[in-house]
Design a protein around this motif. Sequence first.
Motif, PDB file in Angstrom:
ATOM      1  N   THR A   1       0.877  -1.178   0.000  1.00  0.00           N
ATOM      2  CA  THR A   1       0.000   0.000   0.000  1.00  0.00           C
ATOM      3  C   THR A   1       0.911   1.224   0.000  1.00  0.00           C
ATOM      4  O   THR A   1       2.000   1.189   0.563  1.00  0.00           O
ATOM      5  CB  THR A   1      -0.924   0.044   1.240  1.00  0.00           C
TER       6      THR A   1
ATOM      7  N   GLN B   1      -7.430  -2.230  -5.182  1.00  0.00           N
ATOM      8  CA  GLN B   1      -8.361  -1.190  -4.745  1.00  0.00           C
ATOM      9  C   GLN B   1      -7.560   0.024  -4.301  1.00  0.00           C
ATOM     10  O   GLN B   1      -6.539  -0.134  -3.620  1.00  0.00           O
ATOM     11  CB  GLN B   1      -9.125  -1.786  -3.563  1.00  0.00           C
ATOM     12  N   ASN B   2      -8.012   1.206  -4.658  1.00  0.00           N
ATOM     13  CA  ASN B   2      -7.313   2.429  -4.248  1.00  0.00           C
ATOM     14  C   ASN B   2      -5.804   2.273  -4.414  1.00  0.00           C
ATOM     15  O   ASN B   2      -5.345   1.867  -5.476  1.00  0.00           O
ATOM     16  CB  ASN B   2      -7.644   2.800  -2.802  1.00  0.00           C
ATOM     17  N   SER B   3      -5.063   2.521  -3.365  1.00  0.00           N
ATOM     18  CA  SER B   3      -3.598   2.435  -3.459  1.00  0.00           C
ATOM     19  C   SER B   3      -3.086   1.137  -2.850  1.00  0.00           C
ATOM     20  O   SER B   3      -2.160   1.114  -2.057  1.00  0.00           O
ATOM     21  CB  SER B   3      -2.977   3.644  -2.770  1.00  0.00           C
ATOM     22  N   VAL B   4      -3.740   0.038  -3.236  1.00  0.00           N
ATOM     23  CA  VAL B   4      -3.361  -1.278  -2.717  1.00  0.00           C
ATOM     24  C   VAL B   4      -3.089  -2.246  -3.876  1.00  0.00           C
ATOM     25  O   VAL B   4      -3.910  -2.377  -4.783  1.00  0.00           O
ATOM     26  CB  VAL B   4      -4.474  -1.871  -1.814  1.00  0.00           C
TER      27      VAL B   4
ATOM     28  N   THR C   1      -8.672  -3.192   3.968  1.00  0.00           N
ATOM     29  CA  THR C   1      -8.645  -1.992   3.129  1.00  0.00           C
ATOM     30  C   THR C   1     -10.064  -1.773   2.626  1.00  0.00           C
ATOM     31  O   THR C   1     -10.811  -2.725   2.429  1.00  0.00           O
ATOM     32  CB  THR C   1      -7.691  -2.123   1.923  1.00  0.00           C
TER      33      THR C   1
ATOM     34  N   ASP D   1     -12.937   0.790   0.202  1.00  0.00           N
ATOM     35  CA  ASP D   1     -13.186   1.805  -0.812  1.00  0.00           C
ATOM     36  C   ASP D   1     -14.690   2.041  -0.765  1.00  0.00           C
ATOM     37  O   ASP D   1     -15.464   1.260  -1.311  1.00  0.00           O
ATOM     38  CB  ASP D   1     -12.744   1.288  -2.184  1.00  0.00           C
TER      39      ASP D   1
ATOM     40  N   GLN E   1      -2.471   3.796   7.072  1.00  0.00           N
ATOM     41  CA  GLN E   1      -2.234   4.717   5.962  1.00  0.00           C
ATOM     42  C   GLN E   1      -3.482   4.745   5.082  1.00  0.00           C
ATOM     43  O   GLN E   1      -4.079   3.699   4.835  1.00  0.00           O
ATOM     44  CB  GLN E   1      -1.060   4.135   5.175  1.00  0.00           C
ATOM     45  N   ASN E   2      -3.861   5.917   4.626  1.00  0.00           N
ATOM     46  CA  ASN E   2      -5.044   6.037   3.756  1.00  0.00           C
ATOM     47  C   ASN E   2      -6.194   5.166   4.266  1.00  0.00           C
ATOM     48  O   ASN E   2      -6.556   5.263   5.434  1.00  0.00           O
ATOM     49  CB  ASN E   2      -4.703   5.641   2.315  1.00  0.00           C
ATOM     50  N   SER E   3      -6.711   4.302   3.425  1.00  0.00           N
ATOM     51  CA  SER E   3      -7.841   3.473   3.838  1.00  0.00           C
ATOM     52  C   SER E   3      -7.391   2.052   4.176  1.00  0.00           C
ATOM     53  O   SER E   3      -7.969   1.068   3.734  1.00  0.00           O
ATOM     54  CB  SER E   3      -8.890   3.455   2.729  1.00  0.00           C
ATOM     55  N   VAL E   4      -6.326   1.971   4.970  1.00  0.00           N
ATOM     56  CA  VAL E   4      -5.770   0.674   5.363  1.00  0.00           C
ATOM     57  C   VAL E   4      -5.664   0.580   6.891  1.00  0.00           C
ATOM     58  O   VAL E   4      -5.127   1.473   7.535  1.00  0.00           O
ATOM     59  CB  VAL E   4      -4.361   0.458   4.746  1.00  0.00           C
TER      60      VAL E   4
ATOM     61  N   TYR F   1     -11.802  -5.184   1.575  1.00  0.00           N
ATOM     62  CA  TYR F   1     -10.947  -6.358   1.431  1.00  0.00           C
ATOM     63  C   TYR F   1     -10.379  -6.720   2.785  1.00  0.00           C
ATOM     64  O   TYR F   1      -9.881  -5.848   3.509  1.00  0.00           O
ATOM     65  CB  TYR F   1      -9.778  -6.061   0.481  1.00  0.00           C
TER      66      TYR F   1
END
Lengths: 86, 86
Positions: free
Chosen positions: A6, A29-32, B6, B8, B29-32, B60
Amino acid sequence: MFVIITYDVGEKRVGKVCKKLREYLDWTQNSVFEGEITKGKLSRCLAELKSIMEVEDSLYLYKVENPRAIKKEVYGTDKSFDQLFL
Amino acid sequence: MFVIITYDVGEKRVGKVCKKLREYLDWTQNSVFEGEITKGKLSRCLAELKSIMEVEDSLYLYKVENPRAIKKEVYGTDKSFDQLFL
């Protein structure tokens, strides 16, 4: 091994980082990103990413030696699956 | 077990999902989110998330039964560490 990467990088570098990761792993998904990768390819991928990243950027790498040790579940819409048909 | 989640989700639901995940896991971090969690707590967490999520949202979940089977490496700025001091 199986890896999950990520990232959180400056807007200007998102495209470059994303393109580089696509060469080695699957976008989820997104930044993953995730996928199976050899140690050699992972080292090369990380070296290439480091040359793109700036000090304020960050990247998280989760490594699982035995891919069977990790289980993935998707709830809701599987966006990586959609992506295959776009 | 160790999990990575994660997500979205639609903009309107980001705050709710994030707040819910913070009750059970650590933000990275972000959506994690990541962390060790029991099966019972994970089931409760997922049930609560499902009640927030809409059809177009996705989540996920990566599960590793033995937390020692997964290794984490951080490159660049560790934003979850910064977060502790904000």
